[in-house]
Design a protein around this motif. Structure first.
Motif, short mmCIF file in Angstrom:
data_model
loop_
_atom_site.label_atom_id
_atom_site.label_comp_id
_atom_site.label_asym_id
_atom_site.label_seq_id
_atom_site.Cartn_x
_atom_site.Cartn_y
_atom_site.Cartn_z
N ALA A 127 43.21 46.40 27.28
CA ALA A 127 43.62 45.00 27.36
C ALA A 127 44.64 44.85 28.48
O ALA A 127 45.82 45.06 28.30
CB ALA A 127 44.22 44.55 26.03
N SER A 128 44.16 44.54 29.65
CA SER A 128 45.06 44.36 30.79
C SER A 128 45.04 42.90 31.21
O SER A 128 44.05 42.20 31.07
CB SER A 128 44.64 45.26 31.95
OG SER A 128 43.36 44.88 32.40
N VAL A 129 46.16 42.46 31.74
CA VAL A 129 46.30 41.10 32.20
C VAL A 129 46.23 41.13 33.72
O VAL A 129 47.00 41.84 34.36
CB VAL A 129 47.65 40.51 31.73
CG1 VAL A 129 47.83 39.11 32.23
CG2 VAL A 129 47.74 40.56 30.22
N THR A 130 45.31 40.38 34.29
CA THR A 130 45.20 40.34 35.74
C THR A 130 45.89 39.10 36.27
O THR A 130 45.84 38.03 35.66
CB THR A 130 43.72 40.34 36.18
OG1 THR A 130 43.10 39.15 35.71
CG2 THR A 130 42.99 41.55 35.64
N LEU A 131 46.54 39.24 37.39
CA LEU A 131 47.27 38.12 37.98
C LEU A 131 46.36 36.97 38.38
O LEU A 131 46.74 35.81 38.19
CB LEU A 131 48.11 38.60 39.15
CG LEU A 131 49.31 39.49 38.76
CD1 LEU A 131 50.06 39.95 39.99
CD2 LEU A 131 50.22 38.76 37.81
N PRO A 132 45.15 37.22 38.93
CA PRO A 132 44.28 36.07 39.23
C PRO A 132 43.89 35.27 37.97
O PRO A 132 43.82 34.05 38.01
CB PRO A 132 43.06 36.70 39.89
CG PRO A 132 43.55 37.98 40.46
CD PRO A 132 44.61 38.46 39.51
N ALA A 133 43.67 35.98 36.85
CA ALA A 133 43.34 35.27 35.61
C ALA A 133 44.51 34.45 35.12
O ALA A 133 44.34 33.33 34.63
CB ALA A 133 42.90 36.28 34.54
N ILE A 134 45.72 34.98 35.25
CA ILE A 134 46.91 34.25 34.83
C ILE A 134 47.10 33.03 35.73
O ILE A 134 47.43 31.94 35.25
CB ILE A 134 48.16 35.16 34.86
CG1 ILE A 134 48.04 36.25 33.80
CG2 ILE A 134 49.43 34.35 34.63
CD1 ILE A 134 49.13 37.29 33.89
N ALA A 135 46.91 33.19 37.02
CA ALA A 135 47.06 32.07 37.95
C ALA A 135 46.03 30.99 37.67
O ALA A 135 46.35 29.79 37.71
CB ALA A 135 46.94 32.56 39.39
N LEU A 136 44.80 31.38 37.36
CA LEU A 136 43.77 30.40 37.01
C LEU A 136 44.12 29.68 35.73
O LEU A 136 43.99 28.45 35.63
CB LEU A 136 42.40 31.09 36.88
CG LEU A 136 41.24 30.20 36.47
CD1 LEU A 136 40.98 29.13 37.54
CD2 LEU A 136 39.99 31.03 36.23
N GLU A 137 44.61 30.41 34.73
CA GLU A 137 45.03 29.79 33.47
C GLU A 137 46.17 28.80 33.71
O GLU A 137 46.18 27.71 33.14
CB GLU A 137 45.47 30.87 32.49
CG GLU A 137 45.96 30.33 31.18
CD GLU A 137 46.46 31.42 30.24
OE1 GLU A 137 47.16 31.06 29.29
OE2 GLU A 137 46.16 32.60 30.48
N ALA A 138 47.13 29.18 34.56
CA ALA A 138 48.25 28.28 34.86
C ALA A 138 47.77 27.02 35.57
O ALA A 138 48.22 25.92 35.25
CB ALA A 138 49.29 29.00 35.71
N ALA A 139 46.82 27.17 36.50
CA ALA A 139 46.31 26.00 37.22
C ALA A 139 45.53 25.06 36.29
O ALA A 139 45.71 23.84 36.33
CB ALA A 139 45.43 26.45 38.38
N ILE A 140 44.68 25.63 35.44
CA ILE A 140 43.89 24.81 34.52
C ILE A 140 44.80 24.11 33.51
O ILE A 140 44.62 22.93 33.21
CB ILE A 140 42.83 25.68 33.80
CG1 ILE A 140 41.77 26.14 34.80
CG2 ILE A 140 42.19 24.92 32.66
CD1 ILE A 140 40.82 27.17 34.22
N THR A 141 45.78 24.82 33.00
CA THR A 141 46.71 24.23 32.03
C THR A 141 47.56 23.16 32.68
O THR A 141 47.84 22.12 32.07
CB THR A 141 47.58 25.31 31.39
OG1 THR A 141 46.73 26.30 30.81
CG2 THR A 141 48.48 24.73 30.33
N ALA A 142 47.99 23.39 33.92
CA ALA A 142 48.77 22.37 34.63
C ALA A 142 47.94 21.11 34.84
O ALA A 142 48.45 19.98 34.68
CB ALA A 142 49.26 22.91 35.97
#
Length: 168
Positions: A127-142
């Motif tokens: 279970a690793s967290v990738t920075l592109p996935a986090i950035a996409l999640e932040a953009a969609i949530t914003a």
């Protein structure tokens, strides 16, 4: 009452999100509607009612996610506290400032959740967290927070200046 309405909206939106993710087969996609509500609570609602609302939203996130128990309530209250600290310096009447704070909260939340999962998980966990996935999640949530701003403003139109207690 306002906190209960905001938490209810968060619960409905999170339930709809989890169903849509399953129907569309987007298991890795996430939308942090709960965090958008937590940030709004931090900017506009008082300390005790807002903290209780943040805890409730975190608990719903915990139930819907399947991650280790009490991770999301802890992180939601931590995010709420961080937003409360900066709320005196942030423009709580601005849609853009709210959206930016939501994006930063999602980044912080995802990084902390990944770190706690890594610390408490099995050694062979993938279970690793990738920075592109986090950035996409932040953009969609914003983007979702930007769209939900008028609804939230209907529920809590103005930030009230509450009396400061002995601890502040």
């Amino acid at each position: 009452m306002r906190v209960a309405v905001l938490v209810g909206i968060a619960l409905i939106l999170m339930a709809m999100q989890s169903v849509l993710v399953k129907i569309l087969g987007l298991d890795s996609a996430r939308l942090g509607i709960g965090l958008a509500v937590v940030v709004f609570l931090g900017l506009r609602i008082g300390d005790i009612p807002g903290a209780l609302g943040a805890f409730a939203v975190g608990y719903f996130l915990d139930v819907l996610s399947g991650y280790p128990s009490w991770l999301y309530p802890f992180l939601s209250v931590a995010i709420f506290a961080a937003v409360r600290i900066i709320s005196d310096f942030a423009d709580s009447e601005s849609r853009g400032a709210y959206t930016a704070i939501v994006a930063l909260a999602v980044l912080l939340h995802a990084l902390l959740a990944g770190a706690f999962a890594w610390l408490t998980g099995p050694l062979n966990s993938s279970a690793s967290v990738t920075l592109p996935a986090i950035a996409l999640e932040a953009a969609i949530t914003a983007l979702a927070a930007f769209v939900l701003w008028p609804l939230f403003r209907l529920i809590e139109p103005k930030k009230g200046r509450e009396e400061r207690g002995a601890l502040i």
